[in-house]
Motif scaffolding. Structure first.
Motif, mmCIF file in Angstrom:
data_model
loop_
_atom_site.group_PDB
_atom_site.id
_atom_site.type_symbol
_atom_site.label_atom_id
_atom_site.label_comp_id
_atom_site.label_asym_id
_atom_site.label_seq_id
_atom_site.Cartn_x
_atom_site.Cartn_y
_atom_site.Cartn_z
ATOM 1 N N ILE B 7 0.858 -1.199 0.000
ATOM 2 C CA ILE B 7 0.000 0.000 0.000
ATOM 3 C C ILE B 7 0.887 1.239 0.000
ATOM 4 O O ILE B 7 1.878 1.293 0.733
ATOM 5 N N CYS B 8 0.543 2.222 -0.832
ATOM 6 C CA CYS B 8 1.368 3.433 -0.905
ATOM 7 C C CYS B 8 0.657 4.623 -0.262
ATOM 8 O O CYS B 8 -0.560 4.774 -0.382
ATOM 9 N N MET B 9 1.461 5.427 0.398
ATOM 10 C CA MET B 9 0.971 6.713 0.907
ATOM 11 C C MET B 9 1.441 7.784 -0.068
ATOM 12 O O MET B 9 2.627 7.896 -0.334
ATOM 13 N N LEU B 10 0.489 8.579 -0.559
ATOM 14 C CA LEU B 10 0.891 9.610 -1.513
ATOM 15 C C LEU B 10 0.340 10.977 -1.099
ATOM 16 O O LEU B 10 -0.809 11.070 -0.643
ATOM 17 N N GLY B 11 1.159 11.977 -1.331
ATOM 18 C CA GLY B 11 0.693 13.332 -1.016
ATOM 19 C C GLY B 11 1.860 14.294 -1.077
ATOM 20 O O GLY B 11 3.018 13.865 -1.114
ATOM 21 N N SER B 19 3.300 10.736 9.469
ATOM 22 C CA SER B 19 2.615 10.813 10.762
ATOM 23 C C SER B 19 1.425 9.863 10.803
ATOM 24 O O SER B 19 1.170 9.218 11.821
ATOM 25 N N LEU B 20 0.692 9.787 9.691
ATOM 26 C CA LEU B 20 -0.472 8.885 9.663
ATOM 27 C C LEU B 20 -0.026 7.432 9.815
ATOM 28 O O LEU B 20 -0.617 6.665 10.571
ATOM 29 N N VAL B 21 1.050 7.070 9.074
ATOM 30 C CA VAL B 21 1.519 5.685 9.140
ATOM 31 C C VAL B 21 2.027 5.355 10.538
ATOM 32 O O VAL B 21 1.714 4.321 11.111
ATOM 33 N N TYR B 147 -11.624 12.257 7.272
ATOM 34 C CA TYR B 147 -11.084 13.506 7.816
ATOM 35 C C TYR B 147 -10.278 13.145 9.054
ATOM 36 O O TYR B 147 -10.840 12.883 10.120
ATOM 37 N N THR B 148 -8.962 13.105 8.871
ATOM 38 C CA THR B 148 -8.108 12.484 9.885
ATOM 39 C C THR B 148 -7.279 13.505 10.655
ATOM 40 O O THR B 148 -7.102 14.651 10.228
ATOM 41 N N SER B 149 -6.778 13.040 11.782
ATOM 42 C CA SER B 149 -5.759 13.801 12.482
ATOM 43 C C SER B 149 -4.758 12.814 13.053
ATOM 44 O O SER B 149 -5.100 12.026 13.940
ATOM 45 N N ALA B 150 -3.539 12.857 12.498
ATOM 46 C CA ALA B 150 -2.499 11.985 13.031
ATOM 47 C C ALA B 150 -2.167 12.419 14.457
ATOM 48 O O ALA B 150 -1.769 11.615 15.286
ATOM 49 N N ALA B 151 -2.374 13.711 14.723
ATOM 50 C CA ALA B 151 -2.035 14.234 16.038
ATOM 51 C C ALA B 151 -2.937 13.648 17.115
ATOM 52 O O ALA B 151 -2.476 13.268 18.183
ATOM 53 N N THR B 152 -4.250 13.567 16.821
ATOM 54 C CA THR B 152 -5.158 13.039 17.838
ATOM 55 C C THR B 152 -5.482 11.574 17.575
ATOM 56 O O THR B 152 -6.033 10.904 18.442
ATOM 57 N N GLY B 153 -5.181 11.098 16.387
ATOM 58 C CA GLY B 153 -5.497 9.719 16.033
ATOM 59 C C GLY B 153 -6.880 9.560 15.418
ATOM 60 O O GLY B 153 -7.274 8.462 15.025
#
Lengths: 775, 172
Positions: B7-11, B19-21, B147-153
């Motif tokens: 799976i690839c993360m792109l951006g 951070s998301l991973v 709608y994500t937040s890596a900071a809060t999870g």
């Protein structure tokens, strides 16, 4: 060059594989590991499935097949941050290469952690920059949105404020009008003092409201600029002259100069330019206690239509930290500044907005203790009139003052007239200069603030004997009847010196040297007015307001009396109360129209407490020249009277209005009244009367007895008493008498004494007439 | 059943792919921004339950350097991926545009592989913020936006699981 032998290659490869930087896994056609070498593949067991042992190979099945296939296509991926089979995390390059056996491939890993370090740092920097740029962009966008919203809100608020202040102004005028009436009624002195405080507070509130109204009008974008031709000189000289007495009272010199290439005929908003200058100069005066203030106008090089105005002072200055906030709304330097110098703090904010509205720039440079320079650059269209003519060369001139601003003013104005000025700050400098400069001096301009001895010594210098010698003095020292030649000078002119006054003083033949092209007291009007009102208080208010503006005023209490008066005397205008017992305002006016001769055409202004609509048809049918609301507001009253009189004048031949100097400045008397209170006022005025009378009688006697020193002393006392009562012409006469008698100039003394008796008696009569309407 | 997928993360750089991973794999987060050079490869096993059956889903997550200019290298990195998470930064005014560019690039290489969209850094804006342009873009790829937040999870696990389900072809 020879190629490597097989054994050399093997040795080299062996070295590589034993190195900790490498790892190689040889696969069989089923994708299982058959052989291993190098530290990076530690932890893999022979026979393990490659994708289990090395999960990063998931998804690379095609590449593995391609390498293992007939073409043996190798594949390379750099910069992979991996967890190795050993559990270690390393930065590696991945190679998928053809294997030794057909149908098999090998996976090679090379540790590039070291090599990539540099690259990674570069990228980090680049991306951080990018990130910052983005954050800035976002912030800017948010700011722009917020400021747009704020602007809209501000505009709405300002509109509301403009509406509100306008709404406040109207009832405030009513309050002030009623207070005016109250002040004129029979009050105890305590009540009077309370009412007076209320009136003064009301007035300052009204001023504040006007400031706010101005300010919010600009803010709401409602300020329309005028676009009309005007004279720059008039504006700059007018504002400077207006404020000069204020500065000179504090011992501060003030001068202005418009540089030669600046055109005089401009197109723009003269009123707003004046407002900016008044604010900046007013501030400069407020914050300066020694030295001077200089206003200059120059042309900017680029673009050429830009004019550079500067108001420079030697005042208290502004700390750098405070300069930035200076033009913010409602800001004064600090609270102590506000309490020391007063003001609403709106002045500079208004200036900033006006300058911005004129598409100009405003700035300040200042150093605490040294002074400040407020400047603004504003573009003006030049009115297409004849270009300024360069003055003819006029020869040498000498300028002399101990004050730098005054000296600058002298030099600039002399230069503007074509003279080549040399400047000196004291007598010794003058002596040296006179010796050094070979050519003759055509004019000498001397500051009256210099010690008298020095002034005289200069006038007596042989080298300056043929020069026109002019004294420049504070405005309050002008207005007396000074004979030409007094003290060795040909003429006296007021400070600040303007080209026009100066030229007149220099070029006049020595007779018309009473250069007084300015007026200190309000001009006296010759138009006699009649006030008709059954209310005594109303009559007195109208009388006081009109009399203070210089009009001779009669008052009557009924329509019948008014008709009798009009049959006997000519009036320029009648102010007529509408509601009166007996003949009311309508009927009286109707009967006036039936009088014989010119009286029938006397304009009548209706005074009413009703709204005009309520009076209906009767009002429309009546032949009124105008109307004013009761309680009478001063501005309304004077504006209406002035407007109608002007209209009348324009229909008649230019007439009978010969301005005569006012004997008594009513506002001085008023001020006196304010400062001492009602009871003391009457007593003190009586005392002054007596003092003046005694001296007027004694002076001729003393002169006849040749006692000039006694005349000097009496004249001095007379001067003081006359000034206290606002008798300015009398004061100036007395001052001249004092000087002439001191100088032993018997002829001049005699001439002044002959005049001073009648003048003194007239002055006392005028004070007597005014004192009842004061308060 | 065990399935292993790439799976690839792109951006674009800085949108929070790493951070998301790391939130998903290690349940950790740091504000300290470290640019990714090349690819961070992680392995994470999740259990996907569908219709009573549990699938051990072994994800090989390729967290690919953002803004990579070398097209051929990027194609090599993306090659063989079974799905992608396209990440954007909600605070950017051009968030949707950057996501579209990355989604297009993924599609060029991986044709039919599914992609889901992560509008990240939701902790910095109002929780209810929705980006219409991103939702429109997502509809072309199956319609999943988180709608994500890596900071809060917030929504991080559901993001990865949504892609897993798409890859496995099971209903949500």
């Amino acid at each position: 060059m020879s190629t490597l032998s097989e054994s050399q290659l093997e040795r080299a490869a062996g070295l590589l594989f034993t190195s900790t930087d490498y790892g190689i896994a040889v696969l069989d056609p089923d994708g299982r590991v058959t052989a291993l070498g190098g530290a990076l593949v530690d932890g893999i067991e022979s026979g393990e499935a490659a994708c289990d042992a090395m999960p990063f190979l998931v998804g690379l099945e095609d590449e593995l097949a391609a390498a293992a296939g007939a073409t043996g296509k190798p594949f390379h991926l750099p910069n992979l941050n991996l967890t190795l089979p050993s559990g270690k995390v390393r930065f590696v390059s991945l190679y998928i290469l053809p294997g030794e056996e057909p149908g098999a491939a090998s996976v090679v890993l090379r540790d590039t952690t070291e090599a990539s370090l540099h690259h990674r740092k570069d990228m980090q920097r680049k991306n951080e920059l990018d990130q910052t740029r983005r954050e800035l962009e976002t912030t800017n966008r948010l700011l722009a949105e917020a400021s747009h919203r704020a602007e809209q809100a501000t505009r709405a608020k300002s509109q509301f404020l403009a509406m509100m202040t306008h709404g406040i102004r109207t009832p405030m005028n009513g309050v002030l009008g009623m207070l005016q009436l109250l002040l004129d009624s029979n009050l105890t002195s305590e009540q009077h003092s309370h009412a007076l405080t209320a009136f003064a507070s009301g007035e300052s509130l009204l001023r504040l409201i006007n400031d706010i109204l101005d300010f919010s009008k600009i803010e709401a974008g409602k300020l329309e600029l005028e676009h009309a031709p005007f004279s720059l000189r008039e504006v700059v000289e007018g504002t400077t002259e207006l404020l000069a007495p204020l500065a000179q009272e504090k011992g501060v010199e003030i001068a202005a100069h418009i540089a030669a290439p600046v055109p005089d005929a401009l197109v723009g908003d003269r009123g707003r330019l004046r407002q900016i200058l008044l604010n900046l100069i007013g501030n400069a005066i407020k914050f300066t206690s020694t030295g001077g203030i200089h206003i200059s106008v120059e042309k900017r090089e680029q673009p050429h239509e830009l004019l550079h105005f500067e108001v420079l002072d030697s005042g208290i200055g502004i700390p750098e930290a405070a300069q930035a906030q200076l033009f913010e709304d409602f800001t004064q330097q600090d609270a102590s500044t506000a309490s020391r110098f007063g003001g609403t703090g709106l002045g500079l904010a208004i200036v900033r907005r006006l300058v911005a509205r004129m598409e100009g720039k405003l700035g300040v440079e200042s150093e605490p203790g040294r002074g400040s320079s407020f400047w603004f650059d504003v573009p003006f269209e030049v009115h297409p009139t004849a270009a300024a003519v360069a003055p003819e060369a006029q020869g040498r001139a000498l300028a002399l003052s101990a004050n730098a601003i005054v000296l600058r003013n002298f030099s600039e104005q002399l230069e503007a007239l074509g003279y080549a000025p040399v400047a000196a700050s004291d007598f010794n400098a003058v002596r040296r200069l006179v010796e050094q400069v070979p050519e003759a001096f055509a004019a000498v301009l001397v500051d009256e603030s210099l010690p008298e001895l020095e002034r005289e010594a200069i006038a007596n210098l042989p080298r300056l004997r043929d020069a026109r010698r002019i004294l420049a003095c504070a405005q309050s020292h002008i207005g007396g009847d000074h004979e030409p030649g007094t003290g060795g000078y040909h003429a006296r002119i007021p400070k600040p010196v303007w080209g026009k006054n100066l030229r007149e003083a220099i070029e006049s033949d020595g007779r018309s040297t009473r250069a007084a092209p300015f007026v200190t007291a309000p001009a006296t009007r010759s138009e006699r007015l009649l006030v008709v009102d059954d209310g005594e208080a109303n009559r007195r208010v109208a009388h006081a307001l009109l009399a203070r503006s210089g009009f001779p005023v009669d008052t009557v209490a009924s329509g019948e009396e008014a008709l009798l008066r009009l049959e006997r005397d000519a009036y320029a205008l009648v102010l007529m109360d509408i509601q009166m017992p007996g003949l009311d305002g309508f009927e009286t006016t109707e009967r006036i129209r039936g009088l014989d001769g010119a009286a029938a055409r006397t304009p009548v202004v209706a005074m009413t407490a009703n709204a005009i609509q309520e009076l209906g048809e009767r009002f429309e049918a009546a032949d009124f020249a105008g109307y004013i609301h009761k309680p009478v507001a001063k501005a309304d009253l004077l504006a209406t009277v002035d407007r109608i009189l002007a209209a009348e004048r324009s229909q008649q031949l230019p007439a009978h209005t010969i301005p005569v100097p006012e004997l008594v400045a009513a506002e001085v008397l008023q001020e006196f009244w304010h400062s001492v209170g009602e009871r003391a006022f009457d007593r003190l005025v009586d005392t002054y009367f007596e003092e003046i009378r005694v001296r007027l009688e004694s002076i001729p006697t003393e002169l006849a007895a040749q006692r000039l020193d006694s005349v000097e002393r009496l004249a001095h006392d007379l001067k003081t008493c006359a000034a206290a009562l606002g008798g300015l012409p009398l004061r100036d006469h007395a001052a001249a008498l004092e000087q002439a008698s001191r100088e032993g100039d018997e002829e001049t003394t005699r001439a002044i004494v002959a005049d001073i008796g009648p003048l003194g008696r007239d002055t006392l009569a005028a004070v007597e007439a005014l004192r009842s309407s004061i308060g | 059943m065990t399935v292993a997928k790439k799976i690839c993360m792109l951006g674009d750089p800085g949108v929070g792919k790493t951070s998301l991973v790391r939130r998903y794999v290690l349940d950790e987060f740091t504000d300290d921004y470290q640019t990714t050079l090349g690819v961070n490869v992680y392995k994470y096993e999740d259990e996907i339950v569908a219709e009573g059956a549990v699938t051990h889903f072994k994800q090989i997550l390729w967290d690919v350097e953002g803004g990579l200019q070398r097209e051929s290298l990027l194609a090599n990195y993306l090659g063989g991926a079974s799905g992608a998470i396209i990440v954007g930064d909600v605070t950017w005014s051009d968030c949707a545009e950057t996501m579209r560019a990355n989604a297009d690039r993924f599609r060029e290489t991986c044709l039919d592989s599914p992609a889901v969209f992560a509008v990240n850094k939701m902790d910095r804006v109002e929780k209810s913020r929705r980006l219409v342009d991103v939702e429109r873009l997502a509809r072309e790829f199956g319609g999943i936006v988180k709608y994500t937040s890596a900071a809060t999870g917030a929504e991080v696990t559901s993001l990865f699981r949504a892609l897993a389900r798409r890859i496995l072809g099971v209903a949500d």
